[in-house]
Structure formats: structure tokens, C-alpha cells
Design an enzyme around this catalytic site. Structure first.
Site, PDB file in Angstrom:
ATOM      1  NE  ARG A  81      10.405   2.113  72.359  1.00 28.88           N
ATOM      2  CZ  ARG A  81      10.690   1.460  73.481  1.00 28.88           C
ATOM      3  NH1 ARG A  81       9.873   0.518  73.937  1.00 28.88           N
ATOM      4  NH2 ARG A  81      11.794   1.735  74.158  1.00 28.88           N
ATOM      5  CE1 TYR A 122      19.128   1.652  77.414  1.00 31.42           C
ATOM      6  CE2 TYR A 122      20.630   3.278  76.504  1.00 31.42           C
ATOM      7  CZ  TYR A 122      19.343   2.798  76.688  1.00 31.42           C
ATOM      8  OH  TYR A 122      18.270   3.460  76.136  1.00 31.42           O
ATOM      9  CE  LYS A 166      15.998   4.250  73.219  1.00 27.41           C
ATOM     10  NZ  LYS A 166      16.094   2.771  73.109  1.00 27.41           N
ATOM     11  CG  PHE A 209      20.939  -5.701  72.259  1.00 29.83           C
ATOM     12  CD1 PHE A 209      20.825  -4.583  73.089  1.00 29.83           C
ATOM     13  CD2 PHE A 209      20.194  -6.831  72.568  1.00 29.83           C
ATOM     14  CE1 PHE A 209      20.001  -4.600  74.196  1.00 29.83           C
ATOM     15  CE2 PHE A 209      19.361  -6.856  73.678  1.00 29.83           C
ATOM     16  CZ  PHE A 209      19.270  -5.729  74.493  1.00 29.83           C
ATOM     17  CD  GLU A 242      16.103   4.373  83.619  1.00 29.62           C
ATOM     18  OE1 GLU A 242      16.303   3.165  83.402  1.00 29.62           O
ATOM     19  OE2 GLU A 242      15.108   4.987  83.159  1.00 29.62           O
ATOM     20  CG  ASN A 276      13.655   1.292  70.768  1.00 33.56           C
ATOM     21  OD1 ASN A 276      14.440   2.177  71.099  1.00 33.56           O
ATOM     22  ND2 ASN A 276      13.338   0.291  71.563  1.00 33.56           N
ATOM     23  CB  THR A 307      11.259  -3.410  72.994  1.00 36.81           C
ATOM     24  OG1 THR A 307      10.945  -3.392  74.385  1.00 36.81           O
ATOM     25  CG2 THR A 307      12.730  -3.107  72.796  1.00 36.81           C
ATOM     26  CG  HIS A 366      14.964   4.874  78.179  1.00 34.59           C
ATOM     27  ND1 HIS A 366      15.337   3.566  78.351  1.00 34.59           N
ATOM     28  CD2 HIS A 366      14.747   5.387  79.427  1.00 34.59           C
ATOM     29  CE1 HIS A 366      15.355   3.289  79.659  1.00 34.59           C
ATOM     30  NE2 HIS A 366      15.004   4.379  80.330  1.00 34.59           N
ATOM     31  NE  ARG A 415       8.151  -0.228  79.367  1.00 37.46           N
ATOM     32  CZ  ARG A 415       9.352  -0.666  78.988  1.00 37.46           C
ATOM     33  NH1 ARG A 415      10.435   0.097  79.146  1.00 37.46           N
ATOM     34  NH2 ARG A 415       9.490  -1.845  78.447  1.00 37.46           N
TER      35      ARG A 415
HETATM   36  P1  GDP Z   1      12.835  -1.224  76.519  1.00 41.34           P
HETATM   37  O1  GDP Z   1      12.657  -1.248  78.018  1.00 41.34           O
HETATM   38  O2  GDP Z   1      11.534  -1.337  75.779  1.00 41.34           O
HETATM   39  O3  GDP Z   1      13.646  -0.041  76.024  1.00 41.34           O
HETATM   40  O4  GDP Z   1      13.634  -2.543  76.102  1.00 41.34           O
HETATM   41  P2  GDP Z   1      14.868  -3.320  76.806  1.00 41.34           P
HETATM   42  O5  GDP Z   1      15.098  -2.838  78.199  1.00 41.34           O
HETATM   43  O6  GDP Z   1      14.632  -4.782  76.571  1.00 41.34           O
HETATM   44  O7  GDP Z   1      16.120  -2.916  75.906  1.00 41.34           O
HETATM   45  C1  GDP Z   1      16.761  -1.660  76.040  1.00 41.34           C
HETATM   46  C2  GDP Z   1      17.076  -1.116  74.664  1.00 41.34           C
HETATM   47  O8  GDP Z   1      18.009  -1.981  74.031  1.00 41.34           O
HETATM   48  C3  GDP Z   1      15.890  -1.071  73.699  1.00 41.34           C
HETATM   49  O9  GDP Z   1      15.091   0.078  73.840  1.00 41.34           O
HETATM   50  C4  GDP Z   1      16.581  -1.109  72.345  1.00 41.34           C
HETATM   51  O10 GDP Z   1      17.068   0.184  71.992  1.00 41.34           O
HETATM   52  C5  GDP Z   1      17.762  -2.006  72.629  1.00 41.34           C
HETATM   53  N1  GDP Z   1      17.476  -3.389  72.215  1.00 41.34           N
HETATM   54  C6  GDP Z   1      16.652  -4.292  72.820  1.00 41.34           C
HETATM   55  N2  GDP Z   1      16.622  -5.457  72.145  1.00 41.34           N
HETATM   56  C7  GDP Z   1      17.467  -5.278  71.077  1.00 41.34           C
HETATM   57  C8  GDP Z   1      17.877  -6.142  69.996  1.00 41.34           C
HETATM   58  O11 GDP Z   1      17.461  -7.291  69.870  1.00 41.34           O
HETATM   59  N3  GDP Z   1      18.751  -5.589  69.094  1.00 41.34           N
HETATM   60  C9  GDP Z   1      19.230  -4.311  69.212  1.00 41.34           C
HETATM   61  N4  GDP Z   1      20.091  -3.837  68.291  1.00 41.34           N
HETATM   62  N5  GDP Z   1      18.870  -3.485  70.217  1.00 41.34           N
HETATM   63  C10 GDP Z   1      17.998  -3.964  71.124  1.00 41.34           C
END
Ligand code: GDP
Length: 140
Positions: free
Chosen positions: A104, A51, A11, A59, A128, A114, A93, A117, A87
């Protein structure tokens, strides 16, 4: 290729902080083969489309803005059990909850920024990968 690939992005925050090389090293040491890779600056439209599944989350706007704020490295990775193993390699996350030694934990600065992805299912890995790469850009 289904079942043994995953899709990743380094990222904008991790790119800006100079971590491309270190993260690619983790990926190689983790036993993943890079079958496609590009360095690209996503438009807000492309980031929003990628996304779209998170459109209703609070968010979403912040996420799209961040993911289009600078270049990313997009890649398709191949390994047995790729989705789950990747993962594990990247960690939770939220970097505050990520295990020691994960990408991470080492390189993320917040839950939003973070570092990387990683696809969450074989089905999404294919979607994807095909979103970012054409068939002639993947070398499985
Ligand atoms: P991942 O599969 O671990 O990437 O997590 P998710 O699918 O739940 O979320 C996708 C992406 O959204 C994450 O990698 C973060 O960059 C972002 N994200 C998730 N939760 C939050 C949050 O609470 N706040 C913010 N700002 N970004 C978030």
C-alpha cells in the site's frame, strides 16, 4: 486449508496504474503460493455483497463504486500464518500510515483506492475465497 490461506484482490486503481506484475512479485517474494487467481470485473451488486459488512459505513457507496469501476485480480494465497503475514506485507489501510516497502505504501493512492484487499481473519479468508472461487478453481 483453514488457517493457512488468505484472500486478496488487486483493486481497480492499481490495475489501471499498471501494478499487477509488481504486486504479484511482492506476493511471490513474500513466500505466498498462489492457489487460485482470476481477472474479473465485479458488478456493483457483487462488490456490494462482498463488502456488505461495511454497509453502514459512510464510505460504503464510494467503495462499491470504486470496486466495480474496472477489473480486479482476485486470488487465494497460501502460507503459514497467511492472514497476518499478508496484512503485514500490504501495510495499513491508509497508505499515508503504511510502513515503508509495503504494497500500500508503494502502490496505493488514497485510503479508498488502497491498491489491495487482504482478509482480516481465517474465517473471513475462507468466506471470501469461496465467494470468488469454486472448489475446482483452487489448487491447494
Ligand atoms: P482493510 O481491512 O485494511 O481493507 O480496511 P477496512 O476493512 O477498514 O476497510 C475496507 C476498505 O474500505 C478499505 O480497504 C478501503 O478501500 C475502504 N475504506 C476504509 N476506510 C475508508 C475511508 O475512510 N474512506 C474511503 N473512501 N474508503 C475507506
Amino acid at each position: 486449508m483453514a488457517g493457512n490461506i488468505t484472500f486478496t484482490m488487486i483493486k481497480p486503481g492499481a490495475v489501471k496504474n499498471g501494478h499487477i506484475g509488481a504486486i504479484l512479485n511482492h506476493i511471490n517474494k513474500g513466500g505466498f503460493k498462489i492457489v487460485a487467481m482470476k481477472y474479473v470485473h465485479l458488478s456493483p451488486q457483487m462488490a456490494g455483497q462482498f463488502y456488505a459488512v461495511h454497509k453502514e459505513r459512510p464510505f460504503y457507496g464510494e467503495l462499491v463504486e470504486f470496486m466495480s469501476s474496472g477489473p480486479i485480480v482476485a486470488a487465494v494465497l497460501q502460507k503459514d500464518n497467511a492472514v497476518e503475514d499478508f496484512r503485514t506485507l500490504i501495510g495499513a489501510t491508509n497508505p499515508a500510515e503504511a510502513a515503508e516497502g509495503t504494497v500500500r505504501k508503494l502502490y496505493a493512492t488514497s485510503i479508498g483506492e488502497n491498491a489491495v484487499h487482504g482478509s482480516d481473519s481465517d474465517e473471513n479468508a475462507l468466506i471470501e475465497a469461496n465467494f470468488h472461487f469454486s472448489g475446482t478453481e483452487m489448487f491447494a
